[in-house]
Write an enzyme that holds these catalytic residues in place. Structure first.
Site, PDB file in Angstrom:
ATOM      1  N   GLY A   1       0.859  -1.196   0.000  1.00  0.00           N
ATOM      2  CA  GLY A   1       0.000   0.000   0.000  1.00  0.00           C
ATOM      3  C   GLY A   1       0.885   1.231   0.000  1.00  0.00           C
TER       4      GLY A   1
ATOM      5  N   GLY B   1       0.500   4.346  -0.385  1.00  0.00           N
ATOM      6  CA  GLY B   1      -0.187   5.634  -0.252  1.00  0.00           C
ATOM      7  C   GLY B   1       0.685   6.560   0.580  1.00  0.00           C
TER       8      GLY B   1
ATOM      9  N   GLY C   1       2.212   4.754   3.711  1.00  0.00           N
ATOM     10  CA  GLY C   1       3.134   3.711   3.250  1.00  0.00           C
ATOM     11  C   GLY C   1       4.437   4.328   2.753  1.00  0.00           C
TER      12      GLY C   1
ATOM     13  N   LYS D   1      -7.714   5.769  19.143  1.00  0.00           N
ATOM     14  CA  LYS D   1      -7.711   6.330  17.783  1.00  0.00           C
ATOM     15  C   LYS D   1      -9.083   6.129  17.133  1.00  0.00           C
ATOM     16  CE  LYS D   1      -5.997   8.275  14.105  1.00  0.00           C
ATOM     17  NZ  LYS D   1      -5.529   7.579  12.954  1.00  0.00           N
TER      18      LYS D   1
ATOM     19  N   ASN E   1     -11.451   8.961  15.293  1.00  0.00           N
ATOM     20  CA  ASN E   1     -12.009   8.824  13.947  1.00  0.00           C
ATOM     21  C   ASN E   1     -13.540   8.764  13.957  1.00  0.00           C
ATOM     22  OD1 ASN E   1      -9.169   6.875  13.141  1.00  0.00           O
ATOM     23  ND2 ASN E   1      -9.649   8.826  12.238  1.00  0.00           N
TER      24      ASN E   1
ATOM     25  N   ASN F   1     -14.461  11.948  11.768  1.00  0.00           N
ATOM     26  CA  ASN F   1     -14.577  11.649  10.331  1.00  0.00           C
ATOM     27  C   ASN F   1     -15.990  11.772   9.753  1.00  0.00           C
ATOM     28  OD1 ASN F   1     -11.943  11.082  11.042  1.00  0.00           O
ATOM     29  ND2 ASN F   1     -11.724   9.417   9.599  1.00  0.00           N
TER      30      ASN F   1
ATOM     31  N   SER G   1      -9.808  12.392   6.519  1.00  0.00           N
ATOM     32  CA  SER G   1      -9.682  11.459   5.395  1.00  0.00           C
ATOM     33  C   SER G   1     -11.059  11.121   4.824  1.00  0.00           C
ATOM     34  CB  SER G   1      -8.964  10.190   5.842  1.00  0.00           C
ATOM     35  OG  SER G   1      -9.578   9.653   6.988  1.00  0.00           O
TER      36      SER G   1
ATOM     37  N   GLU H   1     -13.992   4.726   4.875  1.00  0.00           N
ATOM     38  CA  GLU H   1     -13.678   3.664   5.847  1.00  0.00           C
ATOM     39  C   GLU H   1     -14.752   3.568   6.933  1.00  0.00           C
ATOM     40  OE1 GLU H   1      -8.988   3.160   6.146  1.00  0.00           O
ATOM     41  OE2 GLU H   1      -9.568   5.242   6.439  1.00  0.00           O
TER      42      GLU H   1
HETATM   43  O1  PAF Z   1      -8.713  10.156   9.368  1.00  0.00           O
HETATM   44  C1  PAF Z   1      -8.208  11.264   9.601  1.00  0.00           C
HETATM   45  O2  PAF Z   1      -8.403  12.245   8.893  1.00  0.00           O
HETATM   46  C2  PAF Z   1      -7.286  11.407  10.798  1.00  0.00           C
HETATM   47  O3  PAF Z   1      -7.116  10.140  11.370  1.00  0.00           O
HETATM   48  C3  PAF Z   1      -7.753  12.418  11.849  1.00  0.00           C
HETATM   49  C4  PAF Z   1      -6.960  12.188  13.104  1.00  0.00           C
HETATM   50  C5  PAF Z   1      -9.219  12.320  12.134  1.00  0.00           C
HETATM   51  C6  PAF Z   1      -7.387  13.825  11.462  1.00  0.00           C
HETATM   52  O4  PAF Z   1      -8.014  14.308  10.341  1.00  0.00           O
END
Ligand code: PAF
Length: 323
Positions: free
Chosen positions: A23, A25, A28, A200, A204, A208, A270, A282
């Site tokens: 990967g 990206g 990576g 984490k 997210n 997100n 992301s 995701e």
């Molecule tokens: O997925 C993401 O964008 C990151 O893990 C985070 C920490 C939320 C920051 O934008």
């Protein structure tokens, strides 16, 4: 005498372990540069159409300057013999790509190859465990920031901690462990990696979907109206973690989420970027993972459920438009 001691040093150099990254990206490529700068020569496993030459030039931009490095690249569909020397496979694919890609690759890897998954969210490891055939599996999470600015060019956008730990099977050999910790800045080995992964996951799960649904930068979530939703997302996550045997502290997680919101205020998450670029998100491995667990334990998580439904709806609409 000098010449003979230099020759002896060359003769006695410990054999290096082969570390491969699946990967290529942003994360990576960043890890490949960090490993290379600490003396390893990582191998990049790439899609057949991206493997035009066995050695390819990759560029890393940092605040201190640009670094160009040549990395050996191997197409994922290459013959099995080419994969048999890999001691550690670091998987930096998106969560939804992990299981299917590894299903095809696992039979070509040696019985002793250790796997390390580094992706947003949780879940693929549970599907992978029955397929490992005795190989060791480690998981990790990183808060380092990297932005892809070209096919083989990235910018290191932020430092942050990286936590790694074993999940099942043989433990990561000490030599590989220390190679990783030496190469990745602010990295640590955790005897129990699960609390770090859930920490984490909380970040997210809170940031997100809200930023993706409302198309806003992370910093906008500091507003009161979002803060109420974030509190419920975290309360639901803490509740389901308890059913999984993990006791997480609600206030600590909330503080962490708000710290990330303020440290990354001008960044786009992301998931926001995936939606904007009409890519799959995701969500299944983030809030969707919480729903999977909730279903197993017969618990309702209404706020997470609504976020998953909204992101999936956006995803379907955008994918339809792009076809
Ligand atoms: O997925 C993401 O964008 C990151 O893990 C985070 C920490 C939320 C920051 O934008």
């Amino acid at each position: 005498r000098l010449a003979s001691s230099a020759a002896a040093q060359t003769r006695w150099r410990a054999p290096t372990m082969t570390i491969a990254i699946l990967g290529a990206g942003a994360i990576g490529q960043l890890l490949a540069h960090q490993l290379a700068s600490s003396g390893c020569q990582p191998l990049l496993i790439v899609r057949p159409d991206k493997c035009c030459q066995p050695l390819q030039k990759f560029t890393l931009e940092t605040r201190n300057g640009s670094y160009c490095r040549m990395f050996p690249c191997l197409a994922i569909d290459a013959a099995a013999a080419e994969f048999s020397n890999i001691n550690l496979l670091i998987v930096t694919l998106k969560a939804y790509q992990v299981v299917n890609t590894l299903l095809a690759l696992l039979p070509k890897l040696s019985q002793h190859c250790q796997l390390l998954l580094l992706h947003n969210g949780l879940g693929p490891h549970r599907q992978l465990i029955p397929l490992l055939a005795g190989r060791g599996l480690s998981l990790g999470t990183t808060s380092q920031g990297a932005l892809r600015i070209g096919e083989r060019q990235i910018r290191h956008t932020g430092s942050g901690i990286t936590q790694l730990g074993d999940i099942t099977g043989p433990a990561m050999p000490k030599k590989l462990q220390s190679q990783l910790l030496q190469a990745i800045p602010d990295s640590e080995w955790c005897d129990d990696i699960m609390p770090a992964l859930w920490g984490k996951l909380a970040v997210n799960a809170a940031i997100n979907p809200l930023t993706a649904i409302d198309n806003i930068p992370n910093g906008a979530l500091a507003e009161k109206h979002y803060q109420q939703q974030i509190q419920t997302v975290i309360a639901e996550l803490v509740k389901i973690a308890k059913f999984e045997g993990l006791s997480l502290d609600n206030d600590t997680l909330l503080q962490r989420v708000n710290q990330v919101i303020s440290l990354t205020a001008t960044n786009y998450s992301s998931m926001q970027q995936d939606i904007q670029h009409q890519r799959l998100t995701e969500i299944d491995a983030i809030n969707g993972y919480l729903l999977q667990l909730a279903q197993q334990h017969d618990v309702e998580l209404p706020v997470n459920q609504s976020l998953v439904a909204q992101v999936k709806c956006l995803q379907t609409q955008l994918m339809r438009c792009s076809h």
